[in-house]
Design an enzyme around this catalytic site. Structure first.
Site, PDB file in Angstrom:
ATOM      1  N   SER A   8       0.834  -1.200   0.000  1.00  0.00           N
ATOM      2  CA  SER A   8       0.000   0.000   0.000  1.00  0.00           C
ATOM      3  C   SER A   8       0.868   1.248   0.000  1.00  0.00           C
ATOM      4  O   SER A   8       1.624   1.511   0.946  1.00  0.00           O
ATOM      5  CB  SER A   8      -0.917   0.009   1.225  1.00  0.00           C
ATOM      6  OG  SER A   8      -1.601   1.236   1.257  1.00  0.00           O
ATOM      7  N   HIS A  33      -1.114  -1.134  -4.388  1.00  0.00           N
ATOM      8  CA  HIS A  33      -2.411  -0.753  -3.823  1.00  0.00           C
ATOM      9  C   HIS A  33      -2.386   0.745  -3.533  1.00  0.00           C
ATOM     10  O   HIS A  33      -1.480   1.242  -2.868  1.00  0.00           O
ATOM     11  CB  HIS A  33      -2.692  -1.544  -2.544  1.00  0.00           C
ATOM     12  CG  HIS A  33      -4.067  -1.297  -1.995  1.00  0.00           C
ATOM     13  ND1 HIS A  33      -5.198  -1.847  -2.550  1.00  0.00           N
ATOM     14  CD2 HIS A  33      -4.499  -0.531  -0.960  1.00  0.00           C
ATOM     15  CE1 HIS A  33      -6.259  -1.457  -1.886  1.00  0.00           C
ATOM     16  NE2 HIS A  33      -5.867  -0.640  -0.917  1.00  0.00           N
ATOM     17  N   ASP A  35      -4.499   3.985  -2.139  1.00  0.00           N
ATOM     18  CA  ASP A  35      -5.627   4.400  -1.301  1.00  0.00           C
ATOM     19  C   ASP A  35      -5.963   5.867  -1.490  1.00  0.00           C
ATOM     20  O   ASP A  35      -5.185   6.741  -1.092  1.00  0.00           O
ATOM     21  CB  ASP A  35      -5.282   4.185   0.175  1.00  0.00           C
ATOM     22  CG  ASP A  35      -5.255   2.721   0.544  1.00  0.00           C
ATOM     23  OD1 ASP A  35      -6.235   2.023   0.254  1.00  0.00           O
ATOM     24  OD2 ASP A  35      -4.245   2.280   1.132  1.00  0.00           O
ATOM     25  N   MET A  37      -8.421   8.840  -0.379  1.00  0.00           N
ATOM     26  CA  MET A  37      -9.366   9.189   0.699  1.00  0.00           C
ATOM     27  C   MET A  37      -9.764  10.649   0.586  1.00  0.00           C
ATOM     28  O   MET A  37      -8.907  11.506   0.344  1.00  0.00           O
ATOM     29  CB  MET A  37      -8.709   8.973   2.059  1.00  0.00           C
ATOM     30  CG  MET A  37      -8.138   7.594   2.262  1.00  0.00           C
ATOM     31  SD  MET A  37      -7.352   7.481   3.879  1.00  0.00           S
ATOM     32  CE  MET A  37      -6.654   5.834   3.777  1.00  0.00           C
ATOM     33  N   HIS A  66      -8.084   1.981  -4.681  1.00  0.00           N
ATOM     34  CA  HIS A  66      -9.152   1.801  -3.689  1.00  0.00           C
ATOM     35  C   HIS A  66      -9.708   3.174  -3.341  1.00  0.00           C
ATOM     36  O   HIS A  66      -9.052   3.960  -2.663  1.00  0.00           O
ATOM     37  CB  HIS A  66      -8.528   1.102  -2.459  1.00  0.00           C
ATOM     38  CG  HIS A  66      -9.438   0.929  -1.302  1.00  0.00           C
ATOM     39  ND1 HIS A  66      -8.973   0.576  -0.043  1.00  0.00           N
ATOM     40  CD2 HIS A  66     -10.786   1.031  -1.181  1.00  0.00           C
ATOM     41  CE1 HIS A  66      -9.991   0.478   0.787  1.00  0.00           C
ATOM     42  NE2 HIS A  66     -11.101   0.763   0.131  1.00  0.00           N
ATOM     43  N   MET A  68     -11.836   5.522  -1.338  1.00  0.00           N
ATOM     44  CA  MET A  68     -12.585   5.732  -0.099  1.00  0.00           C
ATOM     45  C   MET A  68     -13.160   7.142  -0.168  1.00  0.00           C
ATOM     46  O   MET A  68     -12.726   8.051   0.541  1.00  0.00           O
ATOM     47  CB  MET A  68     -11.663   5.538   1.105  1.00  0.00           C
ATOM     48  CG  MET A  68     -11.370   4.072   1.380  1.00  0.00           C
ATOM     49  SD  MET A  68      -9.910   3.819   2.379  1.00  0.00           S
ATOM     50  CE  MET A  68      -8.669   3.818   1.089  1.00  0.00           C
ATOM     51  N   MET A 137     -12.563  -5.180   3.887  1.00  0.00           N
ATOM     52  CA  MET A 137     -11.804  -4.340   4.821  1.00  0.00           C
ATOM     53  C   MET A 137     -11.626  -5.100   6.135  1.00  0.00           C
ATOM     54  O   MET A 137     -12.609  -5.495   6.766  1.00  0.00           O
ATOM     55  CB  MET A 137     -12.542  -3.023   5.114  1.00  0.00           C
ATOM     56  CG  MET A 137     -12.524  -1.968   4.021  1.00  0.00           C
ATOM     57  SD  MET A 137     -10.903  -1.385   3.450  1.00  0.00           S
ATOM     58  CE  MET A 137      -9.974  -1.103   4.937  1.00  0.00           C
ATOM     59  N   GLY A 145      -1.707   0.979   9.470  1.00  0.00           N
ATOM     60  CA  GLY A 145      -1.153   0.599  10.775  1.00  0.00           C
ATOM     61  C   GLY A 145      -2.156   0.238  11.854  1.00  0.00           C
ATOM     62  O   GLY A 145      -1.822   0.278  13.043  1.00  0.00           O
ATOM     63  N   ASP A 175      -7.699  -6.151   3.052  1.00  0.00           N
ATOM     64  CA  ASP A 175      -7.014  -4.864   3.221  1.00  0.00           C
ATOM     65  C   ASP A 175      -7.102  -4.371   4.659  1.00  0.00           C
ATOM     66  O   ASP A 175      -8.193  -4.053   5.135  1.00  0.00           O
ATOM     67  CB  ASP A 175      -7.658  -3.855   2.252  1.00  0.00           C
ATOM     68  CG  ASP A 175      -6.945  -2.515   2.226  1.00  0.00           C
ATOM     69  OD1 ASP A 175      -5.849  -2.410   2.798  1.00  0.00           O
ATOM     70  OD2 ASP A 175      -7.503  -1.577   1.620  1.00  0.00           O
ATOM     71  N   GLY A 177      -4.166  -4.283   8.254  1.00  0.00           N
ATOM     72  CA  GLY A 177      -3.584  -5.089   9.332  1.00  0.00           C
ATOM     73  C   GLY A 177      -3.054  -6.438   8.879  1.00  0.00           C
ATOM     74  O   GLY A 177      -2.873  -7.344   9.690  1.00  0.00           O
ATOM     75  N   GLY A 197       0.556  -2.476   4.088  1.00  0.00           N
ATOM     76  CA  GLY A 197       1.166  -1.149   4.160  1.00  0.00           C
ATOM     77  C   GLY A 197       2.245  -1.125   5.211  1.00  0.00           C
ATOM     78  O   GLY A 197       3.440  -1.266   4.927  1.00  0.00           O
TER      79      GLY A 197
END
Ligand code: DX5
Ligand code: ZN
Length: 219
Positions: A8, A33, A35, A37, A66, A68, A137, A145, A175, A177, A197
């Protein structure tokens, strides 16, 4: 097909993005990946098209984007132009999900749907054949994290069952953890793509960590 690792970019070093792209290009990573947002759908703002442009220039692997964001339909064309290969929208952000997925495919991209931790897999029963990918998710979206939610294994297995039952080729992505502690069990439950990530970029040798994750996932 062996499970893929998708580092990520959210956890990359944005002062050295070209360097991190070269690391990923030369590693055992399968995908990037990415992200995006908006600070509305999730309580954080990440990045948009300027970073996409850097990735388009340097990345030599699939760009798995992805979103968001609310109203993702407004940006489908822009992400296609920006080089996205897979475009994933959130189930919770789409009033007309069927139309959104069709639009993504029409623009030449693979169409993905992401489910927040509280959204049941059963909600996909009437749309699964239109999904190239489902992203489960395993944390609440918004930040890297965070701690992995254990209920994810059950959701992945249930999704795998739904996909097999309807004889479709939909990929399962997990996706949030993801680490060496859960990678093998997730793949065993049915995952095809693992996003990582913090587990990659917080280590001294991210490339070696990707290799290790890949081996663990496919062990
Ligand atoms: C979270 C993002 C994830 C995040 C994963 O909202 O969707 O892709 O970058 O980061 P880690 O692997 O650190 O949980
Ligand atoms: Zn993500």
């Amino acid at each position: 097909m062996p499970a893929l690792i998708a580092p990520s970019i959210l956890s990359a070093d944005f002062g050295n993005l070209q360097r991190d792209c070269e690391m990923i290009n030369n590693s055992d990573a399968g995908w990037y990946h990415v992200d995006v947002m908006d600070g509305v759908f999730v309580p954080n703002i990440s990045f948009g098209f300027p970073v996409m442009n850097v990735l388009k220039k340097y990345a030599t692997k699939t760009l798995d984007v992805h979103l968001m964001i609310v109203e993702p339909d407004r940006y489908i064309q822009r992400f296609a132009e920006a080089g996205a290969h897979v475009l994933t929208v959130h189930y919770e952000a789409c009033t007309h999900l069927h139309r959104s997925l069709a639009e993504i495919r029409k623009h030449g991209m693979k169409a993905g749907v992401a489910l927040n931790p509280h959204t049941p897999v059963s909600h996909l029963k009437d749309i699964i054949t239109d999904c190239d990918l489902v992203l489960i998710m395993s944390v609440n979206p918004g930040f890297g994290g965070q701690a992995f939610i254990e209920n994810t294994y059950r959701k992945v297995a249930e999704l795998k069952e739904l996909i097999d039952k309807q004889h479709c080729q939909t990929l399962i992505e997990v996706d949030g953890g993801v680490s060496e502690n859960n990678a093998a069990a997730l793949v065993k439950a049915g995952a095809d793509v693992l996003v990582a990530g913090n587990a990659v970029f917080a280590t001294a040798n991210p490339s070696a960590t990707i290799t290790q994750l890949y081996k663990t996932a496919n062990s």
